[in-house]
Design a protein around this motif. Structure first.
Motif, mmCIF file in Angstrom:
data_model
loop_
_atom_site.group_PDB
_atom_site.id
_atom_site.type_symbol
_atom_site.label_atom_id
_atom_site.label_comp_id
_atom_site.label_asym_id
_atom_site.label_seq_id
_atom_site.Cartn_x
_atom_site.Cartn_y
_atom_site.Cartn_z
ATOM 1 N N VAL A 1 -3.891 124.025 -22.128
ATOM 2 C CA VAL A 1 -2.618 124.331 -21.492
ATOM 3 C C VAL A 1 -2.874 124.680 -20.032
ATOM 4 N N ILE A 2 -2.087 124.098 -19.139
ATOM 5 C CA ILE A 2 -2.126 124.506 -17.737
ATOM 6 C C ILE A 2 -0.707 124.734 -17.239
ATOM 7 N N GLY A 3 -0.527 125.854 -16.568
ATOM 8 C CA GLY A 3 0.773 126.161 -15.984
ATOM 9 C C GLY A 3 0.733 125.948 -14.483
ATOM 10 N N ILE A 4 1.768 125.320 -13.961
ATOM 11 C CA ILE A 4 1.912 125.128 -12.517
ATOM 12 C C ILE A 4 2.910 126.176 -12.031
ATOM 13 N N SER A 5 2.502 126.963 -11.035
ATOM 14 C CA SER A 5 3.318 128.135 -10.681
ATOM 15 C C SER A 5 3.265 128.412 -9.183
ATOM 16 N N ASP A 6 3.693 127.443 -8.403
ATOM 17 C CA ASP A 6 3.597 127.639 -6.959
ATOM 18 C C ASP A 6 4.581 128.708 -6.484
ATOM 19 N N HIS A 7 4.361 129.190 -5.250
ATOM 20 C CA HIS A 7 5.177 130.268 -4.693
ATOM 21 C C HIS A 7 6.618 129.804 -4.485
ATOM 22 N N SER A 8 7.552 130.596 -4.972
ATOM 23 C CA SER A 8 8.958 130.264 -4.783
ATOM 24 C C SER A 8 9.336 130.332 -3.310
ATOM 25 N N PRO A 9 10.353 129.588 -2.917
ATOM 26 C CA PRO A 9 10.870 129.736 -1.549
ATOM 27 C C PRO A 9 11.438 131.145 -1.345
ATOM 28 N N TYR A 10 11.649 131.499 -0.092
ATOM 29 C CA TYR A 10 12.360 132.745 0.222
ATOM 30 C C TYR A 10 13.855 132.446 0.164
ATOM 31 N N PHE A 11 14.411 132.598 -1.028
ATOM 32 C CA PHE A 11 15.816 132.233 -1.215
ATOM 33 C C PHE A 11 16.769 133.158 -0.461
ATOM 34 N N GLY A 12 16.319 134.359 -0.137
ATOM 35 C CA GLY A 12 17.177 135.282 0.592
ATOM 36 C C GLY A 12 17.246 135.012 2.083
ATOM 37 N N SER A 13 16.467 134.065 2.564
ATOM 38 C CA SER A 13 16.442 133.732 3.991
ATOM 39 C C SER A 13 17.454 132.630 4.306
ATOM 40 N N LYS A 14 17.973 132.653 5.514
ATOM 41 C CA LYS A 14 18.869 131.587 5.949
ATOM 42 C C LYS A 14 18.084 130.328 6.334
ATOM 43 N N GLN A 15 16.794 130.497 6.606
ATOM 44 C CA GLN A 15 15.958 129.365 6.998
ATOM 45 C C GLN A 15 15.508 128.574 5.770
ATOM 46 N N ASP A 16 15.234 127.287 5.996
ATOM 47 C CA ASP A 16 14.747 126.450 4.899
ATOM 48 C C ASP A 16 13.357 126.881 4.469
ATOM 49 N N GLN A 17 12.493 127.179 5.431
ATOM 50 C CA GLN A 17 11.137 127.623 5.124
ATOM 51 C C GLN A 17 10.768 128.742 6.094
ATOM 52 N N GLU A 18 11.050 129.956 5.691
ATOM 53 C CA GLU A 18 10.861 131.100 6.582
ATOM 54 C C GLU A 18 9.393 131.315 6.934
ATOM 55 N N ASN A 19 8.518 131.183 5.954
ATOM 56 C CA ASN A 19 7.086 131.389 6.168
ATOM 57 C C ASN A 19 6.322 130.175 5.658
ATOM 58 N N PRO A 20 6.152 129.144 6.505
ATOM 59 C CA PRO A 20 5.519 127.902 6.048
ATOM 60 C C PRO A 20 4.108 128.073 5.494
ATOM 61 N N GLY A 21 3.401 129.103 5.908
ATOM 62 C CA GLY A 21 2.051 129.306 5.409
ATOM 63 C C GLY A 21 1.974 130.175 4.180
ATOM 64 N N ILE A 22 3.136 130.546 3.621
ATOM 65 C CA ILE A 22 3.150 131.453 2.476
ATOM 66 C C ILE A 22 3.901 130.882 1.281
ATOM 67 N N ALA A 23 5.035 130.252 1.515
ATOM 68 C CA ALA A 23 5.871 129.790 0.405
ATOM 69 C C ALA A 23 6.518 128.455 0.738
ATOM 70 N N MET A 24 6.902 127.721 -0.291
ATOM 71 C CA MET A 24 7.481 126.400 -0.088
ATOM 72 C C MET A 24 8.881 126.499 0.512
ATOM 73 N N ALA A 25 9.349 125.394 1.054
ATOM 74 C CA ALA A 25 10.696 125.304 1.601
ATOM 75 C C ALA A 25 11.715 125.228 0.470
#
Length: 269
Positions: free
Chosen positions: A33-57
């Motif tokens: 079993v392998i789970g894929i669990s990438d970092h969620s976007p910052y949904f509370g931000s107005k920007q599409d990708q607030e921190n490009p080096g930390i979380a997905m758009a």
């Protein structure tokens, strides 16, 4: 049955490789079993990708889901690919995040506190010039957020619950035992699991999250456990799985779990 529920890929901006690279690495490591669990976007931000080096758009989130589901079908019979996400926990945005997640068929969601007091938990500078009283206050705030995340009902797993020690090993010695016990009791009562996350061995602290002392107390409070390498490159998939299993048995755990369709699947140790 070997499993690894915590893996990342290029979309978060600080991991190497694509999703299929991690799946193939899991097969090579003998995972069932392998789970894929990438970092969620910052949904509370107005920007599409607030921190490009930390979380997905935000615009990439649906593509991420679709890719995992496509690969799940492609590798059926070879390895069970699970759809997960590592979600930040911000109390002020909890409902927004929860409502978004309800629209997708997640097998599990990992709730991780990455920011406390408005600062990254991995920021080395947060401890500079801090008095003992200030350090205690910071640790108490961190564990209060973890306690809230356990009680939120949003998560099946809580990620790296003492990761604040990653670049500040002295964190573990800050005396707040009651707060940690209260947090573990809340986690046990909430029915969520904590992960043994082996990525701590790649940080200054040089050891897993959480510490053996916390795992011993987690067992006392009836907290279930799972495994995540927190791999940010394919070569770390399943890293130290056998060593973690051995240590858990020594502590007294009889089993650990992974999640499928948000239900725990028990794996004997």
């Amino acid at each position: 049955m070997k499993f690894d529920l915590h893996t990342h890929h290029f979309r978060c901006g600080h991991a190497d490789g694509n999703i299929e690279d991690y799946i193939q690495a899991g097969i090579r490591e003998g995972l069932g079993v392998i789970g894929i669990s990438d970092h969620s976007p910052y949904f509370g931000s107005k920007q599409d990708q607030e921190n490009p080096g930390i979380a997905m758009a935000k615009s990439e989130f649906a593509n991420y889901i679709d890719e995992v589901l496509r690969l799940k079908a492609k590798y059926e019979g070879k390895i069970d690919v699970l759809l997960g996400v590592e979600s930040d926990f911000f109390p002020e945005h909890a409902k927004l995040y929860g409502d978004i997640y309800e629209g997708y068929p997640f097998d599990y969601i990992i709730g991780s506190v990455h920011r406390s007091g408005g600062v990254s938990i991995f920021n080395r500078n947060r401890w500079k010039g801090q008095s003992e009283e200030q350090q205690v206050k910071q640790k108490l705030e961190y564990y209060d957020l973890i306690k809230q995340s356990a009680r939120s009902g949003m998560f099946q797993i809580l990620g790296h619950i003492d990761a604040m020690k990653g670049y500040y090993p002295a964190f573990s010695a800050i005396r707040t035992d009651d707060a940690i016990d209260e947090t573990l009791q809340a986690i046990g009562e909430s029915g969520v699991s904590i992960e043994i996350n082996t990525s701590g061995s790649t940080k200054d602290v040089g050891g897993w999250y959480p510490s053996d002392a916390i795992l011993e107390r987690a067992l006392h409070y009836g907290v279930s456990v799972t495994f995540g390498s927190d791999a940010h490159r394919p070569s770390r998939v399943g890293d130290e799985w056998e060593l973690v299993a051995k240590r858990l048995k020594e502590i007294g755990f009889k089993q650990w779990v992974y999640y499928k369709q948000k239900q725990p699947v028990v794996v004997p140790l």
